[in-house]
Design an enzyme around this catalytic site. Structure first.
Site, mmCIF file in Angstrom:
data_model
loop_
_atom_site.group_PDB
_atom_site.id
_atom_site.type_symbol
_atom_site.label_atom_id
_atom_site.label_comp_id
_atom_site.label_asym_id
_atom_site.label_seq_id
_atom_site.Cartn_x
_atom_site.Cartn_y
_atom_site.Cartn_z
ATOM 1 N N CYS A 69 -13.270 21.266 15.678
ATOM 2 C CA CYS A 69 -12.257 22.035 14.947
ATOM 3 C C CYS A 69 -12.361 21.783 13.452
ATOM 4 O O CYS A 69 -12.208 22.697 12.641
ATOM 5 C CB CYS A 69 -10.855 21.682 15.440
ATOM 6 N N CYS A 91 -10.038 17.559 16.372
ATOM 7 C CA CYS A 91 -11.330 17.057 16.848
ATOM 8 C C CYS A 91 -12.441 17.488 15.874
ATOM 9 O O CYS A 91 -12.247 18.356 15.015
ATOM 10 C CB CYS A 91 -11.617 17.584 18.253
ATOM 11 N N CYS A 119 -9.635 24.399 21.716
ATOM 12 C CA CYS A 119 -8.502 23.749 21.045
ATOM 13 C C CYS A 119 -7.622 24.783 20.339
ATOM 14 O O CYS A 119 -8.096 25.852 19.932
ATOM 15 C CB CYS A 119 -8.992 22.771 19.995
ATOM 16 N N GLU A 131 -6.443 24.771 17.348
ATOM 17 C CA GLU A 131 -6.833 25.077 15.965
ATOM 18 C C GLU A 131 -7.859 26.203 15.908
ATOM 19 O O GLU A 131 -7.810 27.088 15.056
ATOM 20 C CB GLU A 131 -7.442 23.827 15.293
#
Ligand code: THU
Length: 162
Positions: free
Chosen positions: A114, A111, A72, A74
């Site tokens: 993260c 998510c 991801c 992040e």
């Protein structure tokens, strides 16, 4: 005994309602999502981080045909920040999304994986990270701390820190 966890967050109707520096941070995440490597999901995510020295770092999601190998935006961003600026506090972050096949009309929230990484970053630096969340259109959310996103986050002293 019953314990209750609650938090509040700000909602903006438009980017123009943000302060100029905050708008700049959100525009940075908007811009970097265009370069996401998201060819399998068609779901582009951009993330930006304001460091205490005033610099803005950006990153996006990176996918792989072995899908679980994807990462991801992040985490790509925070791992980059730790790799290059381990001593600089991350003051604020912004996360923007844009999907190929749908117009995202409300912000997405990070998510679980993260959140866990973000919360450890926040705890290590002993200072809250403000987070702005933005869809392709619609309202923008401002959360005052990552901790709000992950109450009762995993934490233990049983793992030794070297
Ligand atoms: N994704 C992110 O980059 N950040 C999030 O907070 C949620 C999901 C990515 C992972 C994957 O590349 C795509 O979005 C679809 O899940």
């Amino acid at each position: 005994m019953i314990k209750k966890v609650s938090f509040s967050y700000k909602v903006y109707d438009s980017l123009n309602d943000l302060s100029e520096p905050d708008k700049k941070l959100v525009l940075a995440s908007d811009e970097i999502l265009q370069k996401a490597y998201a060819i399998y999901s068609g779901f582009n995510v951009g993330a930006s981080a304001l460091l205490e020295n005033g610099e803005i770092m950006t990153a996006n999601n990176q996918e792989n045909m072995a899908l679980p190998s994807s990462l991801c935006a992040e985490r790509v961003l925070l791992y980059y920040c730790r790799a290059h600026f381990p001593d600089l506090v991350v003051k604020k972050m912004a996360i923007s999304v844009k999907a190929l096949h749908a117009v995202i009309k409300e912000p997405i929230t990070p998510c679980g994986a993260c959140r866990q990484v973000m919360v450890e970053y926040e705890r290590n630096q002993q200072s809250d990270i403000t987070v702005f969340l933005k869809g392709e259109v619609g309202q923008i959310y401002e959360l005052k701390s990552i901790g709000d996103l992950l109450p009762l986050a995993f934490k233990t002293d049983a793992l030794k820190r070297h």
